[in-house]
Design a protein around this motif. Sequence first.
Motif, short mmCIF file in Angstrom:
data_model
loop_
_atom_site.label_atom_id
_atom_site.label_comp_id
_atom_site.label_asym_id
_atom_site.label_seq_id
_atom_site.Cartn_x
_atom_site.Cartn_y
_atom_site.Cartn_z
N ASN A 27 -2.37 1.47 12.81
CA ASN A 27 -2.95 1.35 14.15
C ASN A 27 -3.60 0.00 14.38
OD1 ASN A 27 -2.13 3.97 14.74
ND2 ASN A 27 -4.08 4.89 14.13
N ARG A 28 -4.17 -0.59 13.32
CA ARG A 28 -4.80 -1.91 13.44
C ARG A 28 -3.78 -3.04 13.31
NH1 ARG A 28 -9.26 0.45 9.95
NH2 ARG A 28 -8.11 -0.41 8.16
N ARG A 29 -2.51 -2.69 13.14
CA ARG A 29 -1.41 -3.65 13.01
C ARG A 29 -1.64 -4.60 11.84
NH1 ARG A 29 0.78 -5.03 19.12
NH2 ARG A 29 0.83 -2.86 19.83
N GLU A 30 -2.09 -4.03 10.75
CA GLU A 30 -2.36 -4.81 9.54
C GLU A 30 -1.18 -4.81 8.57
OE1 GLU A 30 -7.19 -3.88 9.53
OE2 GLU A 30 -5.90 -3.11 7.93
N LEU A 31 -0.07 -4.16 8.96
CA LEU A 31 1.09 -4.08 8.09
C LEU A 31 2.28 -4.81 8.71
CD1 LEU A 31 0.91 -0.32 7.04
CD2 LEU A 31 0.01 -2.30 5.81
N LEU A 32 2.98 -5.61 7.90
CA LEU A 32 4.19 -6.27 8.36
C LEU A 32 5.32 -5.27 8.56
CD1 LEU A 32 4.37 -9.48 6.13
CD2 LEU A 32 4.20 -9.42 8.63
N GLU A 33 5.36 -4.27 7.71
CA GLU A 33 6.37 -3.21 7.79
C GLU A 33 5.80 -1.98 7.11
OE1 GLU A 33 8.11 -1.83 5.05
OE2 GLU A 33 6.96 -3.01 3.62
N HIS A 34 6.35 -0.83 7.48
CA HIS A 34 5.94 0.40 6.83
C HIS A 34 7.05 1.43 7.00
CE1 HIS A 34 4.90 2.36 10.72
NE2 HIS A 34 4.51 1.15 11.07
N GLY A 66 3.77 0.43 2.81
CA GLY A 66 3.64 -0.64 3.80
C GLY A 66 3.22 -1.94 3.15
N THR A 67 3.46 -3.05 3.85
CA THR A 67 3.14 -4.39 3.35
C THR A 67 1.98 -4.98 4.13
OG1 THR A 67 5.45 -4.79 2.76
CG2 THR A 67 4.01 -6.72 2.97
N PRO A 68 0.83 -5.21 3.48
CA PRO A 68 -0.30 -5.86 4.18
C PRO A 68 0.08 -7.25 4.67
CG PRO A 68 -1.03 -4.84 2.13
CD PRO A 68 0.47 -4.79 2.12
N LYS A 69 -0.32 -7.57 5.88
CA LYS A 69 0.11 -8.79 6.55
C LYS A 69 -0.60 -10.05 6.07
CE LYS A 69 0.61 -8.38 10.96
NZ LYS A 69 0.31 -8.25 12.41
N THR A 126 -4.99 8.86 5.66
CA THR A 126 -5.85 8.48 6.77
C THR A 126 -6.02 6.97 6.83
OG1 THR A 126 -7.07 10.56 6.65
CG2 THR A 126 -8.16 8.72 7.75
N GLU A 127 -6.29 6.35 5.68
CA GLU A 127 -6.45 4.89 5.65
C GLU A 127 -5.14 4.20 6.00
OE1 GLU A 127 -7.96 1.09 5.32
OE2 GLU A 127 -8.97 3.03 5.56
N PHE A 128 -4.02 4.77 5.54
CA PHE A 128 -2.72 4.19 5.87
C PHE A 128 -2.51 4.18 7.39
CE2 PHE A 128 1.80 3.96 6.52
CZ PHE A 128 2.24 3.10 5.52
N ASN A 129 -2.79 5.29 8.03
CA ASN A 129 -2.62 5.37 9.48
C ASN A 129 -3.53 4.40 10.21
OD1 ASN A 129 -0.62 7.36 9.42
ND2 ASN A 129 -2.12 9.03 9.38
N LEU A 130 -4.73 4.20 9.69
CA LEU A 130 -5.64 3.23 10.30
C LEU A 130 -5.06 1.82 10.20
CD1 LEU A 130 -9.13 4.52 9.06
CD2 LEU A 130 -8.27 4.50 11.43
N MET A 131 -4.46 1.48 9.05
CA MET A 131 -3.86 0.15 8.89
C MET A 131 -2.69 -0.04 9.86
SD MET A 131 -3.94 -0.49 4.76
CE MET A 131 -3.56 -2.24 4.94
N VAL A 155 0.87 -1.18 0.00
CA VAL A 155 0.00 0.00 0.00
C VAL A 155 0.90 1.23 0.00
CG1 VAL A 155 -1.92 -1.13 1.18
CG2 VAL A 155 -0.14 -0.01 2.53
N THR A 156 0.45 2.30 -0.62
CA THR A 156 1.23 3.53 -0.64
C THR A 156 0.30 4.74 -0.70
OG1 THR A 156 2.98 4.76 -1.79
CG2 THR A 156 1.45 3.52 -3.16
N THR A 157 0.82 5.84 -0.18
CA THR A 157 0.05 7.09 -0.24
C THR A 157 0.49 7.96 -1.41
OG1 THR A 157 1.64 8.21 1.23
CG2 THR A 157 -0.25 7.10 2.26
N ARG A 158 1.47 7.52 -2.20
CA ARG A 158 1.90 8.34 -3.33
C ARG A 158 0.91 8.21 -4.48
NH1 ARG A 158 3.64 5.74 -7.71
NH2 ARG A 158 5.02 3.90 -7.63
#
Length: 224
Positions: free
Chosen positions: A83-90, A99-102, A76-81, A55-58
């Motif tokens: 906070n929900r710990r849905e990313l392996l890294e960012h 970021g990488t969706p988990k 906004t959606e990136f920050n939510l992901m 995922v990217t905001t660019r």
Amino acid sequence: MPTASDANATTAGLPGDIRRRGLMLVLSSPSGAGKTTISRRMLESDGNLSMSVSVTTRAKRPGEVHGKDYFFIDPTEFNLMVNRRELLEHAKVFGNYYGTPKGAVEEALRAGKDVLFDIDWQGTQQLAESARDDLVSIFILPPGARELERRLTTRAQDSAAEIAKRMAKANDEMSHWSEYDYVIVNRDLDESVTAVRSILQAERLKRRRQVGLSDFVRGLQAGL
């Protein structure tokens, strides 16, 4: 992240009924050093390797497709992901977030599939902290600074100001080469692709990833 002993891993290019847990193959480099081209060649030639879609905001570049090249989302959606710990890294790179969706990655690894990552050193550090046993990291270096600048210029994707910024950033990125398992100097594309293929094949055969190996050997000993 499940460990390499995950019992759900399945056979992937191994003899008999040996099951294997997938691995995360990371390619990192300064912009223009060749990791994207090498990644494309690897994906074209290896059916058990799939690309992790970040995922990217660019903003989308010409020709890019949502869901194939990236998932393009707003901050906004990136920050939510996050906070929900849905990313392996960012990480934040050149003013944009990546970021990488988990979920999709973990599912692939359990199924014995390998996942290719085109991420920077910040993301690689985070993966190493959370999933070191699943990680194989390769840093791609350019053959020289002039050649790196030439590649950035000839691909005609960025403005002169953006190229200057990427060249300035390259020194910092290259300073992290020693954190990687393998380092390849990309003097020749075909040779570099061959080197990555060799690394991947060797890592697939590591004992710790062949989670069905003990049962296979016991079967051999029992005459099966």
